[in-house]
Design an enzyme around this catalytic site. Structure first.
Site, PDB file in Angstrom:
ATOM      1  N   ALA A 192       0.842  -1.190   0.000  1.00 11.54           N
ATOM      2  CA  ALA A 192       0.000   0.000   0.000  1.00 11.54           C
ATOM      3  C   ALA A 192       0.876   1.237   0.000  1.00 11.54           C
ATOM      4  CB  ALA A 192      -0.920   0.010   1.218  1.00 11.54           C
ATOM      5  N   SER A 193       0.550   2.213  -0.855  1.00  8.64           N
ATOM      6  CA  SER A 193       1.247   3.494  -0.914  1.00  8.64           C
ATOM      7  C   SER A 193       2.728   3.283  -1.215  1.00  8.64           C
ATOM      8  CB  SER A 193       1.011   4.268   0.380  1.00  8.64           C
ATOM      9  OG  SER A 193       1.433   5.609   0.251  1.00  8.64           O
ATOM     10  N   SER A 194       3.630   3.570  -0.286  1.00  9.56           N
ATOM     11  CA  SER A 194       5.050   3.298  -0.523  1.00  9.56           C
ATOM     12  C   SER A 194       5.262   1.824  -0.848  1.00  9.56           C
ATOM     13  CB  SER A 194       5.870   3.686   0.712  1.00  9.56           C
ATOM     14  OG  SER A 194       7.235   3.406   0.528  1.00  9.56           O
ATOM     15  N   ALA A 252       3.074  -0.079  -2.347  1.00  7.21           N
ATOM     16  CA  ALA A 252       2.578  -0.284  -3.707  1.00  7.21           C
ATOM     17  C   ALA A 252       3.621   0.151  -4.733  1.00  7.21           C
ATOM     18  CB  ALA A 252       1.280   0.490  -3.912  1.00  7.21           C
ATOM     19  N   HIS A 306      -6.804   8.170   0.001  1.00  4.40           N
ATOM     20  CA  HIS A 306      -5.579   7.387   0.198  1.00  4.40           C
ATOM     21  C   HIS A 306      -5.755   6.475   1.418  1.00  4.40           C
ATOM     22  CE1 HIS A 306      -1.433   6.840  -1.058  1.00  4.40           C
ATOM     23  NE2 HIS A 306      -1.038   6.886   0.205  1.00  4.40           N
TER      24      HIS A 306
END
Length: 437
Positions: A161-163, A165, A302
């Site tokens: 997720a996020s970083s 991802a 987010h």
């Protein structure tokens, strides 16, 4: 924890797993006891930290989750956290460990240790195979688990997720021979976050201002491992439409990149809505393991993954079926649904009556039936479902009174359409993404 006795030839993978778990737990019993209070499942298994797992140029930490019951030669999932997060936080805050309990795979949770606890997806070292930095450490974790637990080297997957991802994108580019598939929640394309000034943050990319052609994006991936001509990992990407941290345009850029890497059309092979706020598109195939799958989540920022999304990623990997090696398409006759179709035609019109049967052993609660119409047919109306059409692909979503289908039960729906001479029935029928017989 970095050493173990040699296993006699008669040892099985399951025996080696039990021995390793006992050794790991003996060294970290206080941590295990604390984590168990907040573990995401009722299993007696817990999260354990592994040190000295191999090359680790950026000093990552490694946590490992091994369920009480695992498959012989179990698959491996790498689950990568967001900025400010940790492996243990991603373990306790997501559903991947409980899914591992259910399906018998092993989960590795890396932790970034630099300030801000983001993963390096920006440096030149991170964006090439064996260049150094975080990707090298994460692949060392995978190889350690393969060597120590006897896991399946052909069934290694990564999600984040996020970083995490963004790291998922990077790992699939750097190590296409290690990872079978990835699922990126709120990420950016491989190479989008690249910087040359030592900074780990790329504002233009984060704001969705970096746009390239599919060929340019694909070339960035191919340049990470020059000369590699083997199969490429399948990719699933997720993004919320109101994301203000890594903005929504990055979603389309990821689709451009990975369809180019796989050499498939940017025109979806299938479009449907497994959940009311989801729009799912598949590229290069219509099955659960299409080369590229993309899910846009309407009105969400987010904050992914939310409930049920991890399970969808596990299905994309093929980990919810221990006998399924994750082939691109499901084998015929292996569906949990059946559809009977009857058509009546006249001049330039026709009606189609469909009986949808749940042939599985669990209830269906909320459904979307997708199918393809023959060339020249256009739906004009329907009943007992909400019909939407994109090109020749139709999605029929349940209405309130027929959302639940018990095992063995059926629902009847139908549509009226025009045709230009071909009055055949629909094809490529799938229930919630799973092909129907």
């Amino acid at each position: 924890m970095s050493t173990r006795a040699a296993s006699p030839p008669s040892d099985t993978p399951r025996t080696r797993l039990r021995r390793l778990c006992a050794a790991l737990l003996a060294g970290v019993l206080p941590l295990f006891a604390a984590l168990l209070l907040n573990a995401p499942s009722a299993s007696a298994a817990g999260l354990t930290e592994v040190t000295n797992f191999g090359a680790n140029p950026s000093n990552l930490r490694m946590h490992l989750y091994v369920p009480d019951t695992v498959q012989d030669e179990p698959p491996v999932l790498v689950a990568v956290h967001y900025c400010t997060g940790t492996g243990p936080a991603f373990y306790s805050g997501t559903e991947f460990a409980s899914l591992a309990d259910r399906y018998g795979f092993v989960v590795i949770y890396p932790s970034a240790t630099r300030s801000g606890q983001c993963f390096d997806v920006s440096s030149p070292q991170a964006l090439r195979r064996d260049g150094g930095s975080d990707p090298v450490g994460i692949v060392s974790m995978v190889r350690y688990v393969q060597n120590t637990l006897g896991t399946d080297p052909d069934r290694v997957y990564v999600t984040g997720a996020s970083s995490g991802a963004m790291m998922t994108n990077v790992l699939l580019g750097d190590y296409p021979d290690v990872f079978k598939a990835g699922a990126a929640f709120m990420g950016v394309p491989f190479g989008c976050f690249a910087t040359t000034d030592g900074s780990g943050w790329n504002s233009a990319c984060a704001n969705g201002q970096v746009t390239r052609t599919p060929q340019q994006w694909g070339d960035l991936v191919r340049a990470a491992y020059p000369g590699y001509n083997g199969p490429r990992p399948r990719m699933q990407v997720w993004h919320g439409t109101t994301d203000t941290t890594l903005r929504y345009p990055n979603f389309a850029e990821e689709i451009k990149q990975w369809t180019n890497v796989h050499g498939v059309s940017q025109t979806p092979s299938l479009t449907d809505s497994p959940q009311p706020s989801w729009t799912r598109t598949r590229y290069g195939g219509t099955g659960d393991q299409a080369p590229v799958e993309a899910i846009s989540v309407n009105g969400v920022g987010h904050s992914l993954p939310t409930g049920g999304m991890a399970a969808r990623a596990i299905t994309f990997f093929g980990l919810d079926d221990p006998t399924d090696p994750g082939d691109p398409e499901d084998p015929p006759g292996d569906a949990d649904c059946a559809v009977t179709v009857t058509t009546n035609t006249w001049n330039t019109g026709l009606t189609g009556s469909l009986t949808l049967t749940n042939t599985g052993t669990t209830p269906v609660n909320g459904w979307t039936l997708t199918f393809s119409l023959p060339a020249g047919q256009t739906i004009t109306s329907g009943w007992n479902a909400t019909f939407t059409a994109t090109g020749g692909t139709v999605s029929a979503r349940n209405v309130a009174y027929n959302a639940a289908i018990a095992p063995g039960a059926s629902v009847d729906i139908g549509y009226q359409a025009t045709h230009t001479g071909n009055s055949a029935g629909p094809t490529n029928l799938a229930l919630n993404g799973s092909p129907c017989s």
